[in-house]
Scaffold this motif. Structure first.
Motif, PDB file in Angstrom:
ATOM      1  N   GLU A   2       0.736  -1.353  -0.014  1.00  0.00           N
ATOM      2  CA  GLU A   2       0.167  -0.127   0.213  1.00  0.00           C
ATOM      3  C   GLU A   2       0.639   1.539   0.351  1.00  0.00           C
ATOM      4  N   LEU A   3       0.479   2.122  -1.070  1.00  0.00           N
ATOM      5  CA  LEU A   3       1.449   3.715  -1.338  1.00  0.00           C
ATOM      6  C   LEU A   3       1.343   4.200   0.608  1.00  0.00           C
ATOM      7  N   SER A   4       0.835   4.262   1.143  1.00  0.00           N
ATOM      8  CA  SER A   4       0.312   5.340   2.367  1.00  0.00           C
ATOM      9  C   SER A   4       1.103   4.371   3.315  1.00  0.00           C
ATOM     10  N   LEU A   5       1.893   2.964   3.375  1.00  0.00           N
ATOM     11  CA  LEU A   5       2.694   2.014   3.850  1.00  0.00           C
ATOM     12  C   LEU A   5       4.056   2.768   3.347  1.00  0.00           C
ATOM     13  N   VAL A   6       4.242   2.808   2.205  1.00  0.00           N
ATOM     14  CA  VAL A   6       5.533   2.992   1.838  1.00  0.00           C
ATOM     15  C   VAL A   6       6.124   4.439   2.123  1.00  0.00           C
ATOM     16  N   TYR A   7       4.588   5.680   1.930  1.00  0.00           N
ATOM     17  CA  TYR A   7       4.590   7.195   2.542  1.00  0.00           C
ATOM     18  C   TYR A   7       5.176   7.117   4.483  1.00  0.00           C
ATOM     19  N   THR A   8       4.245   6.323   5.143  1.00  0.00           N
ATOM     20  CA  THR A   8       4.647   6.500   6.873  1.00  0.00           C
ATOM     21  C   THR A   8       5.963   5.991   6.817  1.00  0.00           C
ATOM     22  N   MET A   9       6.453   4.301   6.079  1.00  0.00           N
ATOM     23  CA  MET A   9       7.967   4.214   6.287  1.00  0.00           C
ATOM     24  C   MET A   9       9.253   5.684   6.182  1.00  0.00           C
ATOM     25  N   MET A  10       8.871   6.104   5.204  1.00  0.00           N
ATOM     26  CA  MET A  10       9.870   7.124   4.750  1.00  0.00           C
ATOM     27  C   MET A  10       9.751   7.723   5.754  1.00  0.00           C
ATOM     28  N   VAL A  11       8.095   8.674   6.298  1.00  0.00           N
ATOM     29  CA  VAL A  11       8.097   9.450   7.199  1.00  0.00           C
ATOM     30  C   VAL A  11       9.002   8.903   8.416  1.00  0.00           C
ATOM     31  N   CYS A  12       8.521   8.132   9.089  1.00  0.00           N
ATOM     32  CA  CYS A  12      10.018   7.024   9.901  1.00  0.00           C
ATOM     33  C   CYS A  12      11.192   7.072   9.804  1.00  0.00           C
ATOM     34  N   VAL A  13      11.757   6.790   8.767  1.00  0.00           N
ATOM     35  CA  VAL A  13      13.301   7.525   8.174  1.00  0.00           C
ATOM     36  C   VAL A  13      13.410   8.573   8.483  1.00  0.00           C
ATOM     37  N   VAL A  14      12.788   9.672   7.741  1.00  0.00           N
ATOM     38  CA  VAL A  14      13.422  11.206   8.210  1.00  0.00           C
ATOM     39  C   VAL A  14      13.005  11.631   9.854  1.00  0.00           C
ATOM     40  N   MET A  15      11.727  10.949  10.904  1.00  0.00           N
ATOM     41  CA  MET A  15      10.855  10.778  12.133  1.00  0.00           C
ATOM     42  C   MET A  15      12.931  10.644  12.884  1.00  0.00           C
ATOM     43  N   VAL A  16      13.458   9.848  12.529  1.00  0.00           N
ATOM     44  CA  VAL A  16      14.621   9.096  13.209  1.00  0.00           C
ATOM     45  C   VAL A  16      15.827   9.311  12.828  1.00  0.00           C
ATOM     46  N   VAL A  17      15.966  10.458  11.691  1.00  0.00           N
ATOM     47  CA  VAL A  17      17.086  10.945  11.088  1.00  0.00           C
ATOM     48  C   VAL A  17      17.307  12.495  12.198  1.00  0.00           C
ATOM     49  N   LEU A  18      16.179  13.260  12.298  1.00  0.00           N
ATOM     50  CA  LEU A  18      15.904  13.962  13.171  1.00  0.00           C
ATOM     51  C   LEU A  18      16.049  14.197  14.838  1.00  0.00           C
ATOM     52  N   THR A  19      15.491  13.441  15.043  1.00  0.00           N
ATOM     53  CA  THR A  19      15.735  13.091  16.784  1.00  0.00           C
ATOM     54  C   THR A  19      16.861  12.502  16.872  1.00  0.00           C
ATOM     55  N   VAL A  20      17.465  11.372  15.328  1.00  0.00           N
ATOM     56  CA  VAL A  20      18.748  11.924  16.198  1.00  0.00           C
ATOM     57  C   VAL A  20      19.531  12.552  15.661  1.00  0.00           C
ATOM     58  N   LEU A  21      19.471  13.459  14.714  1.00  0.00           N
ATOM     59  CA  LEU A  21      20.558  14.823  14.698  1.00  0.00           C
ATOM     60  C   LEU A  21      20.353  16.087  16.373  1.00  0.00           C
ATOM     61  N   VAL A  22      19.052  15.475  16.342  1.00  0.00           N
ATOM     62  CA  VAL A  22      18.383  16.759  17.314  1.00  0.00           C
ATOM     63  C   VAL A  22      19.306  16.456  18.851  1.00  0.00           C
ATOM     64  N   HIS A  23      19.132  15.301  19.293  1.00  0.00           N
ATOM     65  CA  HIS A  23      19.422  14.350  20.161  1.00  0.00           C
ATOM     66  C   HIS A  23      21.041  14.934  20.430  1.00  0.00           C
ATOM     67  N   TYR A  24      21.493  14.236  18.966  1.00  0.00           N
ATOM     68  CA  TYR A  24      23.391  14.476  18.867  1.00  0.00           C
ATOM     69  C   TYR A  24      23.516  15.375  18.911  1.00  0.00           C
ATOM     70  N   GLU A  25      23.385  16.795  18.322  1.00  0.00           N
ATOM     71  CA  GLU A  25      23.583  17.455  18.599  1.00  0.00           C
ATOM     72  C   GLU A  25      23.524  18.688  19.893  1.00  0.00           C
ATOM     73  N   ALA A  26      22.177  18.373  20.367  1.00  0.00           N
ATOM     74  CA  ALA A  26      22.268  18.254  21.990  1.00  0.00           C
ATOM     75  C   ALA A  26      22.763  18.568  23.076  1.00  0.00           C
ATOM     76  N   LEU A  27      23.479  17.343  22.702  1.00  0.00           N
ATOM     77  CA  LEU A  27      24.724  16.651  23.640  1.00  0.00           C
ATOM     78  C   LEU A  27      25.545  17.240  23.499  1.00  0.00           C
ATOM     79  N   ARG A  28      26.311  17.539  21.847  1.00  0.00           N
ATOM     80  CA  ARG A  28      27.564  18.077  21.434  1.00  0.00           C
ATOM     81  C   ARG A  28      27.793  19.219  21.845  1.00  0.00           C
ATOM     82  N   LEU A  29      26.817  20.007  21.488  1.00  0.00           N
ATOM     83  CA  LEU A  29      26.582  21.625  22.138  1.00  0.00           C
ATOM     84  C   LEU A  29      27.554  21.503  23.068  1.00  0.00           C
ATOM     85  N   ILE A  30      26.068  20.790  24.311  1.00  0.00           N
ATOM     86  CA  ILE A  30      26.195  20.910  26.100  1.00  0.00           C
ATOM     87  C   ILE A  30      27.638  20.438  26.299  1.00  0.00           C
TER      88      ILE A  30
END
Length: 173
Positions: A2-30
């Protein structure tokens, strides 16, 4: 598939990347910029570190909140059922409950939102672990356990933590 599942998987990948970057950069800056410049007692530095990590977690909850709201507004990804009032607070509440692994059950996802929910819980668990491992006090206590302690109780704990046989002085954690 199903196409919506493919979109959801892409959104999941984007969210993982975004949240990893937020967390990494916060820890690094601190750890690299803020803590070395703070001229306060180490106890106050630890309090500052904990508040900054909490802020990073809060940003991650808000990112998932925004993701749920945007995906729900497009439709076709599922829905949230249960005790809700139809406002953005529902998404914030659901994201905070999922992120903390509290699991109240007053709201629950259907459809592809279930995948995003699992990714949020998994990512939050990883972020909590990463914050713990990056904590200098925690690392020192592990290093002390790994290299500087003796006795049968310590050896049993080291064995349980898979540190037995790795007692090499000078090696980084």
């Amino acid at each position: 598939m199903e196409l919506s599942l493919v979109y959801t998987m892409m959104v999941c990948v984007v969210m993982v990347v975004l949240t990893v970057l937020v967390h990494y950069e916060a820890l690094r800056l601190i750890s690299d910029y803020l803590l070395p410049r703070l001229r306060v007692h180490p106890r106050q530095q630890m309090i500052f570190m904990m508040l900054a990590v909490f802020a990073a977690h809060t940003v991650e909850v808000w990112l998932f909140t925004l993701c749920y709201a945007v995906m729900d507004s497009y439709g076709g990804f599922g829905q949230f059922l249960g005790n809700k009032d139809g406002s953005w607070v529902d998404y914030l509440h659901y994201s905070a409950v999922t992120y903390t692994s509290l699991g109240l059950g007053d709201l629950y996802p259907t459809g592809n939102f279930r995948l995003l929910t699992g990714v949020e819980a998994m990512r939050a668990s990883d972020a909590r672990l990463q914050a713990k491992v990056d904590d200098p006090a925690f690392r020192m206590s592990l290093r002390r356990l790994r290299f500087g302690s003796e006795g049968p109780a310590v050896m049993a704990l080291q064995k349980a933590l898979a540190y037995a046989g790795e007692r090499q002085q000078g090696k980084p954690f």
